[in-house]
Design a protein around this motif. Structure first.
Motif, PDB file in Angstrom:
ATOM      1  N   LYS A 280      -3.472   5.643 -16.639  1.00  0.00           N
ATOM      2  CA  LYS A 280      -2.822   4.533 -15.940  1.00  0.00           C
ATOM      3  C   LYS A 280      -1.843   5.046 -14.883  1.00  0.00           C
ATOM      4  N   ARG A 281      -1.053   6.018 -15.241  1.00  0.00           N
ATOM      5  CA  ARG A 281      -0.076   6.564 -14.291  1.00  0.00           C
ATOM      6  C   ARG A 281      -0.789   7.279 -13.144  1.00  0.00           C
ATOM      7  N   LEU A 282      -1.849   7.991 -13.454  1.00  0.00           N
ATOM      8  CA  LEU A 282      -2.626   8.683 -12.428  1.00  0.00           C
ATOM      9  C   LEU A 282      -3.231   7.681 -11.449  1.00  0.00           C
ATOM     10  N   LEU A 283      -3.769   6.591 -11.967  1.00  0.00           N
ATOM     11  CA  LEU A 283      -4.333   5.547 -11.116  1.00  0.00           C
ATOM     12  C   LEU A 283      -3.247   4.915 -10.245  1.00  0.00           C
ATOM     13  N   TYR A 284      -2.098   4.644 -10.829  1.00  0.00           N
ATOM     14  CA  TYR A 284      -0.979   4.048 -10.094  1.00  0.00           C
ATOM     15  C   TYR A 284      -0.510   4.967  -8.963  1.00  0.00           C
ATOM     16  N   ILE A 285      -0.340   6.233  -9.249  1.00  0.00           N
ATOM     17  CA  ILE A 285       0.117   7.190  -8.239  1.00  0.00           C
ATOM     18  C   ILE A 285      -0.917   7.322  -7.117  1.00  0.00           C
ATOM     19  N   ASN A 286      -2.187   7.407  -7.468  1.00  0.00           N
ATOM     20  CA  ASN A 286      -3.227   7.502  -6.448  1.00  0.00           C
ATOM     21  C   ASN A 286      -3.301   6.235  -5.607  1.00  0.00           C
ATOM     22  N   PHE A 287      -3.062   5.080  -6.214  1.00  0.00           N
ATOM     23  CA  PHE A 287      -3.034   3.824  -5.472  1.00  0.00           C
ATOM     24  C   PHE A 287      -1.903   3.838  -4.445  1.00  0.00           C
ATOM     25  N   LEU A 288      -0.721   4.257  -4.872  1.00  0.00           N
ATOM     26  CA  LEU A 288       0.420   4.319  -3.944  1.00  0.00           C
ATOM     27  C   LEU A 288       0.171   5.318  -2.818  1.00  0.00           C
ATOM     28  N   ILE A 289      -0.431   6.437  -3.146  1.00  0.00           N
ATOM     29  CA  ILE A 289      -0.748   7.429  -2.120  1.00  0.00           C
ATOM     30  C   ILE A 289      -1.754   6.847  -1.122  1.00  0.00           C
ATOM     31  N   GLY A 290      -2.733   6.115  -1.606  1.00  0.00           N
ATOM     32  CA  GLY A 290      -3.713   5.474  -0.728  1.00  0.00           C
ATOM     33  C   GLY A 290      -3.072   4.459   0.196  1.00  0.00           C
ATOM     34  N   LEU A 291      -2.132   3.661  -0.347  1.00  0.00           N
ATOM     35  CA  LEU A 291      -1.415   2.702   0.494  1.00  0.00           C
ATOM     36  C   LEU A 291      -0.624   3.416   1.591  1.00  0.00           C
ATOM     37  N   ALA A 292       0.054   4.478   1.217  1.00  0.00           N
ATOM     38  CA  ALA A 292       0.853   5.220   2.191  1.00  0.00           C
ATOM     39  C   ALA A 292      -0.025   5.824   3.284  1.00  0.00           C
ATOM     40  N   ARG A 293      -1.156   6.375   2.902  1.00  0.00           N
ATOM     41  CA  ARG A 293      -2.074   6.952   3.898  1.00  0.00           C
ATOM     42  C   ARG A 293      -2.618   5.880   4.824  1.00  0.00           C
ATOM     43  N   GLY A 294      -3.021   4.757   4.256  1.00  0.00           N
ATOM     44  CA  GLY A 294      -3.543   3.658   5.067  1.00  0.00           C
ATOM     45  C   GLY A 294      -2.507   3.126   6.037  1.00  0.00           C
ATOM     46  N   PHE A 295      -1.279   2.955   5.554  1.00  0.00           N
ATOM     47  CA  PHE A 295      -0.197   2.484   6.416  1.00  0.00           C
ATOM     48  C   PHE A 295       0.087   3.500   7.515  1.00  0.00           C
ATOM     49  N   GLY A 296       0.095   4.762   7.151  1.00  0.00           N
ATOM     50  CA  GLY A 296       0.334   5.815   8.144  1.00  0.00           C
ATOM     51  C   GLY A 296      -0.741   5.853   9.214  1.00  0.00           C
ATOM     52  N   MET A 297      -1.994   5.676   8.805  1.00  0.00           N
ATOM     53  CA  MET A 297      -3.082   5.659   9.787  1.00  0.00           C
ATOM     54  C   MET A 297      -2.968   4.452  10.709  1.00  0.00           C
ATOM     55  N   ALA A 298      -2.625   3.302  10.142  1.00  0.00           N
ATOM     56  CA  ALA A 298      -2.495   2.092  10.958  1.00  0.00           C
ATOM     57  C   ALA A 298      -1.390   2.263  11.996  1.00  0.00           C
ATOM     58  N   VAL A 299      -0.258   2.780  11.572  1.00  0.00           N
ATOM     59  CA  VAL A 299       0.847   2.997  12.506  1.00  0.00           C
ATOM     60  C   VAL A 299       0.456   4.047  13.549  1.00  0.00           C
ATOM     61  N   GLY A 300      -0.185   5.113  13.113  1.00  0.00           N
ATOM     62  CA  GLY A 300      -0.591   6.170  14.038  1.00  0.00           C
ATOM     63  C   GLY A 300      -1.580   5.682  15.080  1.00  0.00           C
ATOM     64  N   PHE A 301      -2.592   4.909  14.645  1.00  0.00           N
ATOM     65  CA  PHE A 301      -3.574   4.388  15.596  1.00  0.00           C
ATOM     66  C   PHE A 301      -2.926   3.390  16.556  1.00  0.00           C
ATOM     67  N   THR A 302      -1.963   2.613  16.059  1.00  0.00           N
ATOM     68  CA  THR A 302      -1.272   1.666  16.932  1.00  0.00           C
ATOM     69  C   THR A 302      -0.493   2.400  18.017  1.00  0.00           C
ATOM     70  N   ILE A 303       0.224   3.424  17.626  1.00  0.00           N
ATOM     71  CA  ILE A 303       0.995   4.204  18.605  1.00  0.00           C
ATOM     72  C   ILE A 303       0.059   4.899  19.587  1.00  0.00           C
ATOM     73  N   LEU A 304      -1.005   5.485  19.080  1.00  0.00           N
ATOM     74  CA  LEU A 304      -1.972   6.159  19.949  1.00  0.00           C
ATOM     75  C   LEU A 304      -2.628   5.170  20.911  1.00  0.00           C
ATOM     76  N   GLY A 305      -3.006   4.006  20.412  1.00  0.00           N
ATOM     77  CA  GLY A 305      -3.605   2.981  21.267  1.00  0.00           C
ATOM     78  C   GLY A 305      -2.651   2.508  22.345  1.00  0.00           C
TER      79      GLY A 305
END
Length: 94
Positions: free
Chosen positions: A36-61
Motif C-alpha cells: 500500500k505504501r509503495l503504491l501510494y509513493i509511486n502514485f505521488l511520484i507519478g503526479l509530480a512527474r505529470g505536473f512537471g511535464m505539463a509545466v515544462g511543456f507550457t513554458i517551452l510552448g
C-alpha cells in the motif's frame, strides 16, 4: 582458518554491515514489503512527474510562440507569412 583470517573476515563483515546501514537497506526492504505504501509513493511520484511535464511543456510552448512572434516582427517574406498562420492557429486554439 587461523586467527588472522578470522579477524579479517570479521572486519569485512562489519564494513559490509555498516555500508548496508548507511544505504538504509532495511527501510528499502520494508518499503518493498508494504504494498500500500509503495503504491501510494509511486502514485505521488507519478503526479509530480505529470505536473512537471505539463509545466515544462507550457513554458517551452510559450517560448516557441514568443520566438515565432519575434520572427514575424522581422517581416521575412516567405517565413513571415507561414509563421503568422501558425501563430494564428495556436492563438485560436488557446
Amino acid at each position: 582458518m587461523n586467527n588472522n583470517d578470522k579477524n579479517n573476515l570479521e572486519k569485512r563483515l562489519d564494513k559490509i554491515a555498516e555500508r548496508l546501514e548507511e544505504i538504509k537497506i532495511s527501510e528499502y526492504v520494508d518499503l518493498m514489503n508494504n504494498k500500500k505504501r509503495l503504491l501510494y509513493i509511486n502514485f505521488l511520484i507519478g503526479l509530480a512527474r505529470g505536473f512537471g511535464m505539463a509545466v515544462g511543456f507550457t513554458i517551452l510552448g510559450a517560448f516557441v510562440i514568443y520566438v515565432l512572434q519575434r520572427l514575424i516582427a522581422l517581416n521575412l517574406p516567405l517565413i513571415g507569412d507561414f509563421i503568422t498562420e501558425i501563430v494564428k492557429i495556436v492563438q485560436e486554439n488557446l
